[in-house]
Design a protein around this motif. Structure first.
Motif, mmCIF file in Angstrom:
data_model
loop_
_atom_site.group_PDB
_atom_site.id
_atom_site.type_symbol
_atom_site.label_atom_id
_atom_site.label_comp_id
_atom_site.label_asym_id
_atom_site.label_seq_id
_atom_site.Cartn_x
_atom_site.Cartn_y
_atom_site.Cartn_z
ATOM 1 N N PHE A 1 -22.818 15.981 -4.910
ATOM 2 C CA PHE A 1 -23.290 14.650 -5.282
ATOM 3 C C PHE A 1 -23.178 14.440 -6.789
ATOM 4 N N GLN A 2 -23.618 15.428 -7.565
ATOM 5 C CA GLN A 2 -23.570 15.309 -9.020
ATOM 6 C C GLN A 2 -22.133 15.278 -9.543
ATOM 7 N N ARG A 3 -21.209 15.958 -8.842
ATOM 8 C CA ARG A 3 -19.817 15.970 -9.279
ATOM 9 C C ARG A 3 -19.174 14.595 -9.142
ATOM 10 N N HIS A 4 -19.499 13.894 -8.051
ATOM 11 C CA HIS A 4 -18.854 12.609 -7.804
ATOM 12 C C HIS A 4 -19.610 11.414 -8.383
ATOM 13 N N LEU A 5 -20.875 11.595 -8.712
ATOM 14 C CA LEU A 5 -21.706 10.488 -9.158
ATOM 15 C C LEU A 5 -21.192 9.762 -10.403
ATOM 16 N N THR B 1 -18.417 8.742 -11.268
ATOM 17 C CA THR B 1 -17.461 7.679 -10.922
ATOM 18 C C THR B 1 -18.178 6.344 -10.796
ATOM 19 N N PHE B 2 -19.432 6.374 -10.390
ATOM 20 C CA PHE B 2 -20.177 5.150 -10.090
ATOM 21 C C PHE B 2 -21.220 4.804 -11.158
ATOM 22 N N VAL B 3 -21.870 5.788 -11.718
ATOM 23 C CA VAL B 3 -22.966 5.506 -12.654
ATOM 24 C C VAL B 3 -22.686 5.985 -14.075
ATOM 25 N N GLY B 4 -21.508 6.545 -14.324
ATOM 26 C CA GLY B 4 -21.224 7.098 -15.633
ATOM 27 C C GLY B 4 -22.037 8.357 -15.877
ATOM 28 N N THR B 5 -22.215 8.708 -17.133
ATOM 29 C CA THR B 5 -23.035 9.863 -17.498
ATOM 30 C C THR B 5 -24.323 9.350 -18.109
ATOM 31 N N ASP B 6 -25.429 9.574 -17.412
ATOM 32 C CA ASP B 6 -26.700 9.037 -17.884
ATOM 33 C C ASP B 6 -27.694 10.150 -18.209
ATOM 34 N N LYS B 7 -28.909 9.748 -18.562
ATOM 35 C CA LYS B 7 -29.906 10.709 -19.033
ATOM 36 C C LYS B 7 -30.447 11.608 -17.923
ATOM 37 N N TYR B 8 -30.148 11.270 -16.658
ATOM 38 C CA TYR B 8 -30.668 12.070 -15.546
ATOM 39 C C TYR B 8 -29.779 13.274 -15.243
ATOM 40 N N MET B 9 -28.631 13.368 -15.884
ATOM 41 C CA MET B 9 -27.693 14.443 -15.561
ATOM 42 C C MET B 9 -27.933 15.656 -16.458
ATOM 43 N N ASP C 1 -14.271 11.358 -4.037
ATOM 44 C CA ASP C 1 -15.631 10.881 -4.291
ATOM 45 C C ASP C 1 -16.183 10.027 -3.153
ATOM 46 N N ALA C 2 -15.334 9.610 -2.198
ATOM 47 C CA ALA C 2 -15.829 8.862 -1.038
ATOM 48 C C ALA C 2 -16.655 9.752 -0.116
ATOM 49 N N ASP C 3 -16.617 11.045 -0.342
ATOM 50 C CA ASP C 3 -17.357 12.003 0.490
ATOM 51 C C ASP C 3 -18.853 11.713 0.483
ATOM 52 N N ILE C 4 -19.384 11.198 -0.632
ATOM 53 C CA ILE C 4 -20.827 10.976 -0.723
ATOM 54 C C ILE C 4 -21.291 9.797 0.124
ATOM 55 N N LEU D 1 0.836 -1.207 0.000
ATOM 56 C CA LEU D 1 0.000 0.000 0.000
ATOM 57 C C LEU D 1 0.863 1.247 0.000
ATOM 58 N N ILE D 2 0.369 2.260 -0.662
ATOM 59 C CA ILE D 2 0.950 3.591 -0.568
ATOM 60 C C ILE D 2 -0.200 4.540 -0.234
ATOM 61 N N ILE D 3 0.017 5.447 0.708
ATOM 62 C CA ILE D 3 -1.036 6.341 1.175
ATOM 63 C C ILE D 3 -0.695 7.763 0.756
ATOM 64 N N ARG D 4 -1.617 8.405 0.059
ATOM 65 C CA ARG D 4 -1.394 9.761 -0.428
ATOM 66 C C ARG D 4 -2.592 10.645 -0.100
ATOM 67 N N HIS D 5 -2.329 11.940 -0.163
ATOM 68 C CA HIS D 5 -3.383 12.930 0.087
ATOM 69 C C HIS D 5 -4.109 13.258 -1.211
ATOM 70 N N VAL D 6 -5.423 13.402 -1.118
ATOM 71 C CA VAL D 6 -6.235 13.889 -2.227
ATOM 72 C C VAL D 6 -7.076 15.038 -1.679
ATOM 73 N N SER D 7 -7.302 16.049 -2.473
ATOM 74 C CA SER D 7 -8.076 17.192 -1.985
ATOM 75 C C SER D 7 -9.522 16.772 -1.720
ATOM 76 N N GLY D 8 -10.150 17.436 -0.776
ATOM 77 C CA GLY D 8 -11.526 17.125 -0.426
ATOM 78 C C GLY D 8 -12.480 17.264 -1.599
ATOM 79 N N ASP D 9 -12.223 18.223 -2.487
ATOM 80 C CA ASP D 9 -13.094 18.435 -3.642
ATOM 81 C C ASP D 9 -13.059 17.263 -4.610
ATOM 82 N N GLU D 10 -11.949 16.530 -4.636
ATOM 83 C CA GLU D 10 -11.796 15.418 -5.563
ATOM 84 C C GLU D 10 -12.132 14.067 -4.943
#
Length: 203
Positions: free
Chosen positions: A189-193, A195-203, A176-179, A165-174
Motif C-alpha cells: 500500500f505504501q509503495r503505490h500510494l 501515485t495518488f497522494v504524493g509524498t506527505d507527512k504521514y509517510m 498500482d491498481a493492485d490497491i 489503445l495499446i495494451i502492454r504488460h506491467v509487472s505485478g510489483d509495479e
C-alpha cells in the motif's frame, strides 16, 4: 454462521478504514502533472491506464473484483474498485474484464477532452499485469480454452485496431491498481500510494 462471519469481517474492515481516515485527515489526492500545458491547442494530452483484478474474491458468489485507474498527464483522474457483474472462469478472464473496465474509463476521459477541443496522444497505453490477458487482447494465442472471453477481447482488439489503445504488460510489483482490488499489505500500500497522494507527512 457464514453470514455472521461476513458481518464480523465487514465491521472489522470498516473499523480499520475509520481509524485510517481519522489518522490521515490531511491526506488527499495530489494533482501534479508530468508536463506543463502552455495553452496551445496543438498540445496532445497523455492518458494512461492500469488495471488489476482479484480472482473469485467474493466467497459468497465467487465473483472477482476489478480495480483500475486512469491518469491524465500523470495525475489520477479516475479510479475505482468494483465487483464484476459475472462469474469469471479463470484469472485471465477476470484480468481481461478489469482491463475492459479501465479501457472504458480511458475512453471517457479521451472523449471528454475531445469534446472541449483538446487533443489526446494516440494510442493511449493500458497496462495489465497478467500476460495471458495481454496476449489475448493483442490477439496472440494463449490456448484453446478461451472462447468464453471472446466478446471482451474483441472490444479491446477493436480499440487497438482503431489506433486508440495499446495494451502492454506491467509487472505485478509495479501495478498500482493492485490497491483497488484487495486489502494489500502495508508495504505494498505504501509503495503505490504516492501515485495518488504524493509524498506527505504521514509517510
Amino acid at each position: 454462521r457464514q453470514r455472521q462471519m461476513c458481518i464480523r469481517d465487514s465491521l472489522t474492515a470498516l473499523e480499520k478504514l475509520m481509524r485510517y481516515i481519522v489518522a490521515t485527515r490531511e491526506r488527499g489526492l495530489v494533482l501534479r502533472p508530468n508536463r506543463t500545458w502552455d495553452g496551445s491547442m496543438d498540445h496532445k494530452f497523455v492518458i494512461h491506464g492500469r488495471s488489476d483484478s482479484d480472482y473469485a474474491a467474493n466467497k459468497d458468489d465467487r465473483r472477482s473484483v476489478s480495480g483500475g485507474r486512469v491518469c491524465l498527464e500523470g495525475c489520477p483522474v479516475t479510479f475505482r474498485s468494483q465487483t464484476q457483474k459475472f462469474v469469471t472462469l479463470s484469472v485471465t478472464e477476470a484480468e481481461g474484464a478489469a482491463g475492459v473496465m479501465t479501457a472504458q474509463d480511458m475512453l471517457y476521459v479521451y472523449r471528454l477532452l475531445e469534446s472541449i477541443g483538446l487533443q489526446v496522444e494516440l494510442p493511449m497505453l493500458l497496462e495489465m499485469d497478467n500476460k495471458g490477458a495481454v496476449d489475448l487482447a493483442n490477439n496472440w494465442s494463449v490456448g484453446g480454452r478461451t472462447r468464453h472471453v471472446d466478446v471482451r477481447n474483441h472490444f479491446l482488439r477493436d480499440l487497438k485496431d482503431e489506433g486508440l489503445l495499446i495494451i502492454r504488460h506491467v509487472s505485478g510489483d509495479e501495478n498500482d491498481a493492485d490497491i483497488f482490488t484487495k486489502n494489500v499489505t502495508g508495504p505494498i500500500f505504501q509503495r503505490h500510494l504516492p501515485t495518488f497522494v504524493g509524498t506527505d507527512k504521514y509517510m
